[in-house]
Write an enzyme that holds these catalytic residues in place. Structure first.
Site: not given
Ligand code: BGC
Length: 498
Positions: A178, A193, A231
């Site tokens: 995620s 990143r 996610d």
């Molecule tokens: C991430 C996402 C993720 C979200 C929730 C963010 O910091 O960049 O990819 O879906 O957090 O988990």
């Protein structure tokens, strides 16, 4: 007159910790405390800083909608609108055993999911806590740890019984990773990143699916990485599996983000790939990055600026830093520290415990808001137990009101993001369901109601057509369904390998 402090007892925090509340006989006026009037004056100041008017929200939605379009039209935008190679909705008839590995913001989870068709499933899972060191050390080591946990899970869950893995059984694996990854196909993802405080070295700019495969090889596991998913994408698919009215999925947890289903013909930056323009593909928005670096649209207070400047990624994830669970406690703590410096709060008391960055958990905000007692005993408990600080009722009422302001702003900004997708896709008239997950959405009292109220402030009465609900487990079940959908596409010769 001193407030009576009847009713000692204990409360269990969402984190599992228990805090004891002691009945005190001491007069609270022993220590110099801010008066009720002073606290009320301060509250007014913070009210104007943290309140979002409907007009301001509509302006944010407009800018947000343009940003979403931009991300679909051009590659490498700040809000990257990542094509996920998840094609269309599940049929609900997906079946079989799948493994799911979920590397979120706080835990690592391994799941064995049995999809039974008709939107039904069974799941067994084990959670492993990630240490702060693991989040910062070399990325390959982090993936080795993931593979090790998977290995342990497979070993413990292999047997002849019902719901167990058969010895030697080879399984497809959906890996929920995620963090923003740009994908060229479903089993690939280059980490753009790290977010949520992660900083593992040698990982940004690399294909994390490949790195993870290398770790899997070390354990010689009979497992095939079928899909790398976010996610939000998992939540979108899992929610649609059980509630086909779902068109958008959002996560409000340690981080925040959204995914939705887009028409391939409207993803201009993918045109050159020659994918059937009649198809649909899930888009992982990575909206946490909205307004990053330029800070043109979001109302940042000086506390938000400090949170940003002192984070491991200054300038980045501007939207997320105003909303997600990782930061809300810290924002409140910074306000308290300012009032300590100004000599308003805790005079004559030792405040060093509260001066430690990130010591004020966002769970405290939800506990403060939901304190059911007139004397605000829960808040007494938090301040005495965790920070060794005495508080008066007026101060506690102020803390609670402050938590409400910060929590409410987060929810209203979240509605702006949802409204931008709704506007872009034209879902307002027909209405849609939004599958939502994450600790903030699930555990913060009134968060969902405030999101709905925000949607009505933006859209008027029609805002009621957009309804969020507690989503299905996207990182486990969603990941398994996507692995099943991918397997089906491959078997049918439809695999898009570009
Ligand atoms: C991430 C996402 C993720 C979200 C929730 C963010 O910091 O960049 O990819 O879906 O957090 O988990």
């Amino acid at each position: 007159m001193p407030a009576s402090r009847r009713g000692s007892g204990s409360f269990t925090l969402l984190t599992g910790q228990t805090i004891a509340i002691h009945t005190r006989t001491q007069d609270e006026e022993d220590l110099p405390h801010a008066t009720k009037k002073t606290m009320a004056d301060h509250l007014r100041k913070y009210e104007s800083l943290f309140t979002l008017t409907p007009q301001r929200m509509r302006m944010i939605v407009e800018a947000f909608t343009e940003t979403l379009e931009l991300g679909l039209n051009k590659p490498n935008q700040i809000v990257p609108m990542i094509p996920t190679f998840v094609f269309g909705w599940p049929t609900g008839q997906e079946k079989g055993d799948f493994l799911a590995l979920d590397l979120g913001g706080t835990n690592l989870r391994v799941c064995l999911v049995t999809l039974q068709g008709d939107g039904k499933f069974e799941i067994s899972q084990t959670k492993y806590r990630l240490t702060e060191e693991q989040k910062q050390e070399d990325g390959q080591k982090l993936f080795d740890f993931c593979a090790e946990c998977l290995n342990t899970f497979v070993e413990t869950n292999t047997g002849e019984g019902e719901g167990q893995l058969k010895p030697g059984q080879s399984l497809p694996l959906g890996f929920t990773f995620s963090y923003p990854c740009s994908q060229e196909r479903i089993d690939h993802g280059e980490l753009i990143r790290w977010t949520k405080g992660f900083g593992a070295g040698n990982t940004e700019g690399r294909d994390v699916a490949e790195m993870f495969k290398q770790s899997l090889e070390k354990f010689q596991l009979p497992i095939k990485l079928t899909a790398l998913i976010n996610d939000t994408t998992g939540t979108l698919i899992a929610s649609h599996y059980v509630n086909p009215k779902t068109k958008i999925a959002v996560i409000f947890g340690t981080g925040c983000n959204a995914a939705y289903m887009e028409h391939v013909k409207d993803i201009a930056k993918m045109e050159h790939l020659g994918i059937d323009p009649g198809a649909d593909m899930a888009i992982n928005c990575e909206w946490g990055a909205f307004d990053s670096f330029e800070h043109e649209h979001l109302p940042r207070t000086k506390y938000d600026i400090i949170v940003d400047d002192t984070s491991n990624k200054p300038g980045e994830q501007a939207f997320e830093k105003l909303i997600s669970g990782r930061y809300l406690g810290e924002i409140l703590r910074l306000v308290l520290c300012e009032l300590i410096d100004e000599g308003v709060l805790f005079l004559g008391q030792n405040t060093y415990k509260l001066e430690k960055p990130y010591c004020f958990d966002t769970a405290f905000l939800s506990l403060m808001e939901s304190d059911p007692t007139d004397e605000l005993l829960m808040i007494i408990g938090i301040f005495t137990h965790f920070f060794a600080l005495e508080t008066t009722l007026a101060e506690r009422q102020f803390f609670r009101a402050l938590a409400k302001l910060i929590g409410r702003r987060a929810a209203r900004l979240s509605s702006c993001g949802i409204a931008a997708i709704v506007s872009k896709m034209g879902y307002l008239e027909e209405g849609c369901s939004v599958g939502a997950d994450g600790s903030l959405y699930n555990k913060y009292p009134g968060f969902a109601d405030r999101v709905h109220e925000g949607l009505q402030d933006i859209f008027g009465d029609k805002g009621r057509n957009i309804v969020t609900y507690h989503a299905e487990d996207g990182s486990g079940v969603g990941s398994a369904i996507i692995a099943a959908m991918t397997k089906h596409r491959k078997d049918a010769g439809l695999y898009v390998n570009v």
